[in-house]
Write a protein that holds these residues in place. Structure first.
Motif, PDB file in Angstrom:
ATOM      1  N   SER A 113       0.832  -1.209   0.000  1.00  0.00           N
ATOM      2  CA  SER A 113       0.000   0.000   0.000  1.00  0.00           C
ATOM      3  C   SER A 113       0.865   1.257   0.000  1.00  0.00           C
ATOM      4  N   ARG A 116       1.855   2.183  -3.536  1.00  0.00           N
ATOM      5  CA  ARG A 116       0.772   2.822  -4.299  1.00  0.00           C
ATOM      6  C   ARG A 116       0.579   4.275  -3.877  1.00  0.00           C
ATOM      7  N   LYS A 117       0.672   4.516  -2.563  1.00  0.00           N
ATOM      8  CA  LYS A 117       0.531   5.877  -2.051  1.00  0.00           C
ATOM      9  C   LYS A 117       1.580   6.801  -2.686  1.00  0.00           C
ATOM     10  N   THR A 120       0.990   7.308  -6.459  1.00  0.00           N
ATOM     11  CA  THR A 120      -0.146   8.218  -6.668  1.00  0.00           C
ATOM     12  C   THR A 120       0.305   9.657  -6.487  1.00  0.00           C
ATOM     13  N   LEU A 121       1.005   9.927  -5.393  1.00  0.00           N
ATOM     14  CA  LEU A 121       1.457  11.298  -5.141  1.00  0.00           C
ATOM     15  C   LEU A 121       2.439  11.753  -6.214  1.00  0.00           C
TER      16      LEU A 121
END
Lengths: 456, 456
Positions: A113, A116-117, A120-121
């Motif tokens: 996770s 992905r964080k 994304t940022l």
């Protein structure tokens, strides 16, 4: 003309970080909860051509002092504390160049996770994300995540190495550059043969699948690290592209810089490819006298107990059991917390006997040293001199009163350094990594993140 | 004048959700990675007085079909997928009223960090956050978080009940309303006696400490749920304030609505305090013929295989092993995935024998029903009629082509409903919960979140 001085701001998602004097009449730190505060801050920092804003974080409360959270809660010492990663999208939407350094723990998050964080940022900011990799050191955090105690210091770093290995596989090896083709005729959005299961099976993690995101501009975010214990320096030398230093003196700075560069070289990395940023806490006055008077005024707002609560958690030693002026045998009493404070003190002066009140003042502004009071010119002089003596790459600017401390620095000190050609007046193009290193958006070839293989 | 029609938009952090036709020439879904897309969308939705934008999410890839991710990857069927929570701060910074419904899994997150994430977002948006509570159902997600298989369906809900209990304790009971006093004279930022350790010890979680954040405007975010299995409805009846429905018909809608209200009443909650929103997928034309021609055009861009991959993951049944037109014995073959699709089909028509091609068309737009093609007036008529027949509270609007599908609905259908007095022309004041229910910012007294005790 001397080396460019890079500027990062340390900002906290709390009413106080280690440094904000919330009892001071000029303090408006209660706005830490408001989106408008963060948006305006981003605009200020981009006007002043800061490289990044750096958000420390921890998922726990300071409980070592008096075996209680009461002092930390009363003094708002890192609690309440919001999740700082959520400031970034709003700050990015009003800026084009400012970088954002996110602190995420590799102890209480999962690489699947977290990867992905970060991606994304990095997508949302067009490649302006850095990750400050920390191994959490708060027992209260461990307990609230259901563990019976925090992981052992060195085990945390071993787990950290594997955590990063999983992230590197997801970021660097799961999706090939030309996997996403969006071919409407052939009905192929992504070519499945160019997206790879990472098949990671390790001691701490088992992650068989693909990364959930397509590659962002930087793939791996710029990697920051701040560990300065022995094991922490080894970890930093392996992974970090930028290092935050809490060092006291230019000697200490030179020692740490040289030590980490030497370790990096032994690991096959270009030792000058790592950038170092010590802390700087400027107190500005129109005259030197005024600056010193302001510092004295600020010191009168320091909470000794709050500071001791902070240092107790850093060292793992409950300082409440020592009487005022009693000698603290730091080096003999290495506790369960991070050793970095004790190590730093030791290297600073092996023979000095520290008293509680001395320590409290030393730590009053959240760390070892970096406080400098003077006119804008004097602060600019100090910064130039420190850079030239130590060969570091810039500073992490901290401040005491929010937001005036940073506004004054940005508006009064930065223009002087820009006139002297030491701080940039225009940003470089491209991603944060390219802006910092000038050699493209992605990790360099000698970095372990670029060397990771899926099927070794 | 009839009941107000609430409007929510379903939006995906992927190139396609279940519905976007990325091969269509009008599609610009590649902008899902760009902050500017999300900022402009927020502005559009606030102009059209939408209640919320709803972000589905899942931390896995569809792998049931052919026991492979290849079809999902090729068709961009929910992969790549960014973390949608990071759109919200930027969208909030350009709006004042629009609500944001975040999907977070209670299977792969931890309540201690999730509670902080939600409180942070609720602070930054001044109380505009809702949480869509999901129990993840993708085996690929379980595997990547290091589990050997996903949790059993009912165990997921048991864990979900305890997960919410921990969150309620953190949000509702840890910090008293007047804990934060910021008294500079007395040096008390927060009164430690008004901040409570939650001391949670349960079957799945052990969380001894305090919440890391001070209370936000809503404390607990507005709670959404979409479960429609037997256990899912029980869970929703206990916790949800708003329910998303995937029902096919007004009969089905009435059945689910009545069933969940009855269960809620048995649990001591006000049954009419729960709002229901079925899906609606409008296809708009200047004439009915044009709308139907557009629908036919859109259907020609549906990927049958992509749709089957989606349904396979929903049902847990690999539909690739069935030949075209072969009967699917859904009800006899309940797999390891969610049972909600099979249950819905069963209730829709117990005796119908579904063929693959029928199923594919039925699921082509991401769920059971809701597609309606017509002029703006016809769509407005349909919405009014559906609301009046079923007594639901509004719709979750979905669309097929991004972004024209939502722009057309907002600009052509919404004004008609506003002229008819069915869609709001001004927002109510206050937090999202107050806007939706008109009774304050916090959970009502009959909700289990308000009844939770720290020392029962």
């Amino acid at each position: 003309m001397g080396k460019r001085i890079g500027l990062n701001l340390i900002e906290h998602s709390s009413p106080t970080g280690a440094t904000y004097l919330w009892t001071h009449p000029d303090d408006h730190t209660e706005h830490y909860k408001d989106l408008s505060y963060w948006v305006e801050l981003a605009q200020l920092l981009e006007r002043a051509k800061f490289d990044t804003v750096f958000f420390p974080d921890a998922l726990g409360v300071l409980t070592t002092y008096q075996n209680s959270r009461d002092v930390a809660v009363r003094e708002a010492m890192s609690v309440p504390k919001n999740d700082p990663t959520y400031f970034i999208p709003a700050m990015a939407s009003v800026t084009s160049h400012l970088g954002f350094t996110v602190t995420c723990s590799i102890t209480y998050d999962h690489p699947y996770s977290l990867a992905r964080k970060m991606t994304t940022l990095d997508h949302l900011t067009d490649g302006r994300i850095a990750w400050n990799v920390v191994t959490s050191n708060l027992k209260s955090a461990a307990l609230n995540f259901g563990l019976t105690d925090q992981l052992d210091h060195d085990v945390r770093y071993d787990r950290g190495d594997e955590f990063l290995e999983v992230c590197y596989k997801l970021w660097e090896r799961s999706w090939e550059d030309d996997a996403v083709i969006r071919d409407r005729q052939a009905r192929i959005y992504t070519d499945p043969s160019k997206v790879h299961d990472i098949q990671h099976e390790g001691k701490f993690f088992r992650v068989p699948g693909i990364h959930l995101c397509e590659p962002s501009a930087q793939r791996t975010p710029v990697l920051f690290q701040a560990g300065s214990s022995e094991r922490g320096r080894e970890f930093a030398a392996k992974h970090a592209e930028c290092i935050f230093l809490n060092a006291i003196t230019s000697e200490e700075t030179k020692f740490l810089t040289a030590d980490i560069r030497r370790r990096a070289e032994q690991l096959g990395r270009d030792p000058i490819g790592i950038k170092f940023y010590p802390r700087l806490l400027p107190v500005i006055g129109t005259t030197e006298e005024e600056a010193k008077a302001r510092l004295a005024d600020y010191l009168s707002h320091v909470s000794t107990e709050g500071t001791l609560a902070l240092v107790s958690s850093w060292t793992g030693i409950d300082l409440s059991v020592y009487k005022e002026e009693e000698l603290l045998q730091f080096l003999e009493k290495r506790g369960t917390g991070t050793q970095h404070t004790a190590d730093s003190l030791y290297r600073y002066d092996k023979d000095k006997k520290w008293t509680l009140s001395e320590l409290s003042k030393l730590f009053a502004f959240g760390g070892l040293g970096g406080v400098t009071a003077g006119t804008p010119e004097q602060i600019a002089d100090y910064m130039e001199r420190f850079i030239d003596e130590t060969d570091v790459d810039g500073f992490n600017i901290s401040y005491m009163v929010r937001p005036s401390g940073i506004v004054e620095f940005a508006e009064q000190v930065v223009p002087i350094l820009q006139n002297r050609g030491r701080v940039q007046t225009e940003y470089q193009t491209g991603t944060l990594r390219h802006k910092l290193f000038g050699s493209g958006s992605q990790l360099p070839a000698d970095h372990p993140g670029k060397q990771v293989q899926l099927f070794p």
